[in-house]
Motif scaffolding. Structure first.
Motif, mmCIF file in Angstrom:
data_model
loop_
_atom_site.group_PDB
_atom_site.id
_atom_site.type_symbol
_atom_site.label_atom_id
_atom_site.label_comp_id
_atom_site.label_asym_id
_atom_site.label_seq_id
_atom_site.Cartn_x
_atom_site.Cartn_y
_atom_site.Cartn_z
ATOM 1 N N PHE A 182 0.863 -1.180 0.000
ATOM 2 C CA PHE A 182 0.000 0.000 0.000
ATOM 3 C C PHE A 182 0.898 1.228 0.000
ATOM 4 C CE2 PHE A 182 -2.767 3.099 2.394
ATOM 5 C CZ PHE A 182 -3.687 3.284 1.372
ATOM 6 N N LEU A 183 0.806 2.042 -1.045
ATOM 7 C CA LEU A 183 1.688 3.200 -1.213
ATOM 8 C C LEU A 183 0.898 4.471 -0.993
ATOM 9 C CD1 LEU A 183 3.201 0.839 -2.615
ATOM 10 C CD2 LEU A 183 4.087 2.496 -4.257
ATOM 11 N N MET A 184 1.086 5.054 0.195
ATOM 12 C CA MET A 184 0.372 6.284 0.539
ATOM 13 C C MET A 184 1.335 7.362 1.032
ATOM 14 S SD MET A 184 -2.789 6.761 3.211
ATOM 15 C CE MET A 184 -3.253 8.380 3.818
ATOM 16 N N THR A 185 2.144 7.036 2.040
ATOM 17 C CA THR A 185 3.024 8.015 2.682
ATOM 18 C C THR A 185 4.104 8.515 1.727
ATOM 19 O OG1 THR A 185 2.667 6.809 4.734
ATOM 20 C CG2 THR A 185 4.447 8.411 4.718
ATOM 21 N N GLU A 186 4.448 9.805 1.866
ATOM 22 C CA GLU A 186 5.469 10.414 1.003
ATOM 23 C C GLU A 186 6.521 11.138 1.836
ATOM 24 O OE1 GLU A 186 2.325 11.252 -2.679
ATOM 25 O OE2 GLU A 186 3.552 12.893 -1.894
ATOM 26 N N PRO A 187 7.795 11.129 1.400
ATOM 27 C CA PRO A 187 8.862 11.750 2.183
ATOM 28 C C PRO A 187 8.889 13.279 2.118
ATOM 29 C CG PRO A 187 9.759 10.812 0.167
ATOM 30 C CD PRO A 187 8.322 10.409 0.233
ATOM 31 N N GLU A 188 8.289 13.857 1.089
ATOM 32 C CA GLU A 188 8.403 15.300 0.888
ATOM 33 C C GLU A 188 7.314 16.109 1.587
ATOM 34 O OE1 GLU A 188 11.083 16.423 -0.492
ATOM 35 O OE2 GLU A 188 11.762 14.411 -1.032
ATOM 36 N N VAL A 189 6.292 15.426 2.128
ATOM 37 C CA VAL A 189 5.182 16.141 2.768
ATOM 38 C C VAL A 189 4.850 15.488 4.100
ATOM 39 C CG1 VAL A 189 4.211 16.835 0.546
ATOM 40 C CG2 VAL A 189 3.400 14.731 1.630
ATOM 41 N N ALA A 190 4.118 16.227 4.939
ATOM 42 C CA ALA A 190 3.623 15.664 6.195
ATOM 43 C C ALA A 190 2.410 14.800 5.878
ATOM 44 C CB ALA A 190 3.247 16.782 7.169
ATOM 45 N N SER A 191 2.641 13.517 5.756
ATOM 46 C CA SER A 191 1.585 12.616 5.300
ATOM 47 C C SER A 191 0.572 12.284 6.380
ATOM 48 C CB SER A 191 2.200 11.330 4.753
ATOM 49 O OG SER A 191 3.019 11.609 3.636
ATOM 50 N N SER A 192 0.792 12.782 7.608
ATOM 51 C CA SER A 192 -0.244 12.636 8.631
ATOM 52 C C SER A 192 -1.507 13.372 8.198
ATOM 53 C CB SER A 192 0.250 13.180 9.977
ATOM 54 O OG SER A 192 0.678 14.529 9.842
ATOM 55 N N ASP A 193 -1.340 14.379 7.327
ATOM 56 C CA ASP A 193 -2.462 15.040 6.655
ATOM 57 C C ASP A 193 -2.426 14.575 5.209
ATOM 58 O OD1 ASP A 193 -4.323 16.645 5.434
ATOM 59 O OD2 ASP A 193 -3.384 18.548 5.971
ATOM 60 N N ALA A 194 -3.259 13.580 4.897
ATOM 61 C CA ALA A 194 -3.185 12.943 3.576
ATOM 62 C C ALA A 194 -3.557 13.884 2.440
ATOM 63 C CB ALA A 194 -4.083 11.709 3.539
ATOM 64 N N THR A 195 -4.157 15.028 2.746
ATOM 65 C CA THR A 195 -4.455 15.989 1.677
ATOM 66 C C THR A 195 -3.171 16.613 1.136
ATOM 67 O OG1 THR A 195 -4.770 17.808 3.255
ATOM 68 C CG2 THR A 195 -6.725 16.523 2.647
ATOM 69 N N ASN A 196 -2.048 16.434 1.845
ATOM 70 C CA ASN A 196 -0.762 16.962 1.378
ATOM 71 C C ASN A 196 -0.135 16.123 0.272
ATOM 72 O OD1 ASN A 196 -0.705 19.111 3.190
ATOM 73 N ND2 ASN A 196 0.358 17.948 4.770
ATOM 74 N N ILE A 197 -0.601 14.903 0.103
ATOM 75 C CA ILE A 197 0.020 13.971 -0.837
ATOM 76 C C ILE A 197 0.124 14.598 -2.228
ATOM 77 C CG2 ILE A 197 -0.409 11.814 -2.092
ATOM 78 C CD1 ILE A 197 -1.414 10.645 0.547
ATOM 79 N N GLU A 198 1.318 14.454 -2.854
ATOM 80 C CA GLU A 198 1.586 15.133 -4.123
ATOM 81 C C GLU A 198 1.614 14.204 -5.328
ATOM 82 O OE1 GLU A 198 5.270 17.122 -3.389
ATOM 83 O OE2 GLU A 198 4.315 18.813 -2.370
ATOM 84 N N THR A 199 1.630 12.894 -5.125
ATOM 85 C CA THR A 199 1.653 11.970 -6.250
ATOM 86 C C THR A 199 0.484 12.250 -7.193
ATOM 87 O OG1 THR A 199 2.789 10.227 -5.038
ATOM 88 C CG2 THR A 199 1.438 9.534 -6.902
ATOM 89 N N GLU A 200 0.791 12.320 -8.500
ATOM 90 C CA GLU A 200 -0.224 12.642 -9.500
ATOM 91 C C GLU A 200 -0.711 11.381 -10.213
ATOM 92 O OE1 GLU A 200 1.661 15.433 -12.104
ATOM 93 O OE2 GLU A 200 1.185 17.154 -10.822
#
Length: 412
Positions: free
Chosen positions: A142-160
């Motif tokens: 399951f690929l959700m968390t990202e190193p460049e953003v605070a993924s505790s707030d999933a609205t920050n996720i940048e993957t397009e």
């Protein structure tokens, strides 16, 4: 309020407990030798574990986590039919031994991915991916968390995730992608944004990405306090112009948060159920060590500070177990949404209590406690990640506080 364990609850718990004692415990040392051989590739399939899985499947102790879905006929995609409360008692037994959950095909992230496909997948998606997952033939990530953003707030996720004709093209960087290191990992569920202009919680979508798709680069396996968790592992992954068919999208564009909420409720409590088992092992090891060592003329167990720590550990375990069982019972009776407070509370309390007990157990073992000799350091490292996984403590505490504020907002 009736705390009596039903005949069905004890039936499943006792079957799982017996299988673990008869099969998992004797195989554990052999598994360690198999996977820790010097000079051998540790990122490989364990034949010991595959043998345990075959035995558990033959005995019907398989996919125990997959609760009945009352909304539709499950047909061939039917688990053992346990409720959350029934499974809670089984999961605690599994939590005592590191390889037990997978032996029953009940280990993360496969459990969450199977629940997503079971609840939201199309017939074609189930046939292609849910079926082999339920059979234990493949594993997933399951690929959700990202190193460049605070993924505790999933609205920050940048993957397009961008539509291109009959396909979606995915670009982004993920990490803590558990399971990617396993050679059996064939499919990943990726969360990213399909429409950055949509309302905040309707920008995200989830999509199925086969791991052999061109453009996927596994950058590195991330250690947890020095442990790499081979052959499972936690990876940093780059997705560069990864192209998958449009029918791989789950449920529809903009419904990623809806799927995540459906997935995370059961996933969070599964962790907590197993964590209670880990806490019990920590207490057991602590007590045995204290009773076997003499310091300053008497057993260490007779020193007053250790009497206090043991008493607190037992009290904390019992309180945490009751909260976990209450949350599971509420999920069964009133649904995950109504049980949100209890799920949040146990997600915070479970790992914290287990860590406290494991820390005391390490202290009781002295220098040996921080080595690999007693398994306590590894258990501590694993449980420490649970204060971050599936949402950090701060997010859950925020939810708890907001519910409490709302409860008293109209007070005089």
């Amino acid at each position: 309020m009736d705390f009596t364990i039903t005949e069905r609850e004890s039936y499943w718990r006792d079957r799982v407990r017996k299988f673990i004692q008869d099969n998992v415990v004797p195989a554990e040392a052999e598994y360690v030798r198999e996977m820790d051989l010097v000079g051998k590739d540790r990122w490989r399939v364990s034949q010991v574990l595959e043998g345990l899985k075959a035995k558990a499947k033959a005995e019907g102790l398989w996919n125990l986590f997959l609760a009945p879905n009352p909304e539709h006929d499950e047909g061939e995609y039917r688990g053992a039919g346990l409720t959350n409360l029934e499974y809670a008692m089984c999961a605690e037994e599994m939590g005592r031994y590191g390889i037990a959950s997978e032996a029953f095909n009940c280990s993360a992230p496969d459990t969450g991915n199977m629940e997503v496909l079971h609840r939201y997948g199309t017939k074609a998606q189930k046939d292609k991916w849910l079926k082999p997952l339920m059979n234990g033939e493949i594993r997933s990530a399951f690929l959700m968390t990202e190193p460049e953003v605070a993924s505790s707030d999933a609205t920050n996720i940048e993957t397009e995730i961008v539509r291109d004709g009959d396909h979606y093209v995915i670009n982004g960087r993920k990490w803590w992608s558990s399971g990617v290191g396993d050679p059996r990992c064939k499919i990943a569920i990726v969360m990213g944004k399909t429409d950055k202009s949509a309302p905040r919680h309707q920008q995200q979508s989830q999509i199925l990405v086969p791991m052999d798709t061109p453009g996927i680069e596994v950058v590195r396996m991330l250690p947890v306090f020095g442990y790499d968790d081979a052959p499972h592992g936690h990876a940093e992954v780059i997705l560069r112009n990864v192209r998958v068919p449009a029918e791989n999208l789950i449920l529809g564009e903009g419904r990623g948060f809806e799927i995540a909420q459906g997935r995370l409720g059961p996933g969070r409590i599964h962790h907590c159920m197993r964590t209670i088992g880990v806490a019990e092992v920590g207490l057991e090891k602590m007590v045995k060590r204290l009773q076997s060592r003499v310091a300053f003329g008497k057993k260490v167990s007779e020193q007053s500070i250790w009497e206090q720590r043991v008493a607190e550990a037992r009290t904390d375990i019992e309180m945490t177990r009751l909260l976990c069982l209450k949350a599971a019972d509420m999920m069964d009776k009133v649904g995950n949404k109504a049980a949100a407070l209890e799920i949040a509370m146990i997600k915070v309390a479970g790992p914290r209590i287990a860590l406290k007990i494991l820390d005391d157990a390490i202290q009781a073992h002295g220098g040996g406690g921080v080595t690999t000799d007693f398994g306590l350091a590894f258990k501590w490292a694993h449980i420490r990640t649970l204060r971050l996984a599936d949402g950090p403590d701060e997010v859950h505490n925020r939810a708890i506080a907001r519910i409490e504020f709302a409860r008293h907002s109209n007070a005089g």
